[in-house]
Design a protein around this motif. Structure first.
Motif, PDB file in Angstrom:
ATOM      1  N   THR A  94       2.115   6.713 -37.271  1.00  0.00           N
ATOM      2  CA  THR A  94       2.880   5.916 -38.359  1.00  0.00           C
ATOM      3  C   THR A  94       1.505   4.685 -38.789  1.00  0.00           C
ATOM      4  OG1 THR A  94       4.796   5.245 -37.099  1.00  0.00           O
ATOM      5  CG2 THR A  94       5.019   6.576 -38.922  1.00  0.00           C
ATOM      6  N   VAL A  95       1.675   4.164 -39.901  1.00  0.00           N
ATOM      7  CA  VAL A  95       0.845   2.634 -39.719  1.00  0.00           C
ATOM      8  C   VAL A  95       2.062   1.640 -40.818  1.00  0.00           C
ATOM      9  CG1 VAL A  95      -1.053   3.491 -39.579  1.00  0.00           C
ATOM     10  CG2 VAL A  95      -0.368   3.647 -42.077  1.00  0.00           C
ATOM     11  N   THR A  96       1.507   0.529 -40.644  1.00  0.00           N
ATOM     12  CA  THR A  96       1.933  -0.446 -40.914  1.00  0.00           C
ATOM     13  C   THR A  96       1.185  -0.902 -42.341  1.00  0.00           C
ATOM     14  OG1 THR A  96       2.988  -1.604 -39.095  1.00  0.00           O
ATOM     15  CG2 THR A  96       3.160  -2.516 -40.909  1.00  0.00           C
ATOM     16  N   ASP A 154       6.034  -7.653 -48.376  1.00  0.00           N
ATOM     17  CA  ASP A 154       7.575  -6.165 -48.102  1.00  0.00           C
ATOM     18  C   ASP A 154       6.095  -5.976 -46.279  1.00  0.00           C
ATOM     19  OD1 ASP A 154       9.314  -5.056 -46.556  1.00  0.00           O
ATOM     20  OD2 ASP A 154       9.105  -4.244 -48.698  1.00  0.00           O
ATOM     21  N   LYS A 155       7.157  -5.911 -45.520  1.00  0.00           N
ATOM     22  CA  LYS A 155       5.896  -4.542 -44.333  1.00  0.00           C
ATOM     23  C   LYS A 155       6.864  -2.695 -44.911  1.00  0.00           C
ATOM     24  CE  LYS A 155       4.688  -7.873 -41.738  1.00  0.00           C
ATOM     25  NZ  LYS A 155       4.712  -8.449 -40.190  1.00  0.00           N
ATOM     26  N   LEU A 156       6.214  -1.806 -44.857  1.00  0.00           N
ATOM     27  CA  LEU A 156       5.667  -0.282 -44.956  1.00  0.00           C
ATOM     28  C   LEU A 156       5.758   0.303 -43.766  1.00  0.00           C
ATOM     29  CD1 LEU A 156       5.238   0.315 -48.653  1.00  0.00           C
ATOM     30  CD2 LEU A 156       7.679  -0.866 -47.940  1.00  0.00           C
ATOM     31  N   GLU A 157       6.378   0.891 -42.864  1.00  0.00           N
ATOM     32  CA  GLU A 157       6.595   2.289 -41.516  1.00  0.00           C
ATOM     33  C   GLU A 157       5.753   3.319 -42.991  1.00  0.00           C
ATOM     34  OE1 GLU A 157       5.403   2.034 -38.794  1.00  0.00           O
ATOM     35  OE2 GLU A 157       5.859  -0.388 -38.908  1.00  0.00           O
ATOM     36  N   ASP A 201      -1.057   7.011 -33.103  1.00  0.00           N
ATOM     37  CA  ASP A 201       0.452   6.525 -34.232  1.00  0.00           C
ATOM     38  C   ASP A 201       0.157   7.785 -34.683  1.00  0.00           C
ATOM     39  OD1 ASP A 201       0.438   4.858 -32.023  1.00  0.00           O
ATOM     40  OD2 ASP A 201      -0.596   2.567 -33.330  1.00  0.00           O
ATOM     41  N   VAL A 205       0.904  -3.906 -45.155  1.00  0.00           N
ATOM     42  CA  VAL A 205       1.706  -4.831 -45.540  1.00  0.00           C
ATOM     43  C   VAL A 205       1.642  -5.153 -46.561  1.00  0.00           C
ATOM     44  CG1 VAL A 205       1.389  -7.317 -45.446  1.00  0.00           C
ATOM     45  CG2 VAL A 205       1.072  -6.073 -43.429  1.00  0.00           C
ATOM     46  N   ARG A 245       0.706   8.562 -41.184  1.00  0.00           N
ATOM     47  CA  ARG A 245      -0.825   8.063 -40.846  1.00  0.00           C
ATOM     48  C   ARG A 245      -1.427   8.714 -42.384  1.00  0.00           C
ATOM     49  NH1 ARG A 245      -4.211   6.631 -38.362  1.00  0.00           N
ATOM     50  NH2 ARG A 245      -3.119   5.339 -36.909  1.00  0.00           N
TER      51      ARG A 245
END
Length: 192
Positions: free
Chosen positions: A172-174, A185-188, A170, A176, A191
């Motif tokens: 992008t990564v998430t 919160d969670k951020l995208e 991927d 937390v 990578r």
């Protein structure tokens, strides 16, 4: 090896709690019966028989059949790169799951791909790859679909699809964000 249970006890002719496979096969087909048993539980655990589970497997196979017989309904709306990434991830995961005898998770991965295709569309080549992945679990539908797509020979003698590891990563990564153990919160993020 797990046992097949019905109403909490082991299926047995002497107890009289068996399900007639002929009835299941005549109503849903052999592929549905196979898919339900393989999807219901890992091979080493017990499987609780469920008529609704059989219906769910039948609905999934019908969705795949619709992709074969009504290709015009699945025009690709995502980018070809997005479809490619989904295919390569699925090929990788299904291949690894089969090698570990985790047939239930392999089927689950294919269900996720079918859901993605219903939302974003596909190509005939991607349906052919899905059929190759599905062939060990639903051999009759896979063979019929392979022939409908105009492929030569049997699907069961075709080469297993290969995946490109670079296409499974991927972009992008998430991340937390937690404060005192609570998710805030969670951020995208990219990578890199």
């Amino acid at each position: 090896q797990g046992m097949v249970l019905k109403d909490g006890s082991k299926m047995s002719k002497s107890v009289g709690n068996t399900v007639d496979p002929g009835h299941i096969i005549s109503r849903y087909g052999a592929d549905t019966a196979r898919l339900f048993i393989l999807f219901g539980a890992p091979v080493e655990r017990d499987l609780e028989w469920s008529d609704s589970g059989v219906d769910g497997s039948f609905r999934f196979l019908n969705r795949v059949h619709r992709m074969i017989t009504h290709p015009g309904e699945f025009t690709l709306t995502a980018t070809p790169g997005e479809l490619d990434k989904q295919l390569h991830k699925t090929i990788q995961r299904v291949t690894e799951d089969i090698e570990r005898f985790s047939f239930n998770t392999a089927i689950s991965r294919m269900m996720e791909l079918v859901n993605w295709i219903y939302a974003n569309g596909c190509t005939a080549a991607s349906v052919a790859i899905l059929l190759q992945l599905l062939a060990p679990f639903a051999p009759f539908l896979a063979e019929e679909g392979w022939e409908t797509l105009g492929k030569k020979g049997s699907i069961h003698t075709s080469t297993w699809p290969a995946f490109d590891v670079a296409k499974t990563i991927d972009d992008t990564v998430t991340i937390v964000v937690q404060i005192n153990g609570k998710v805030r919160d969670k951020l995208e993020v990219a990578r890199d």
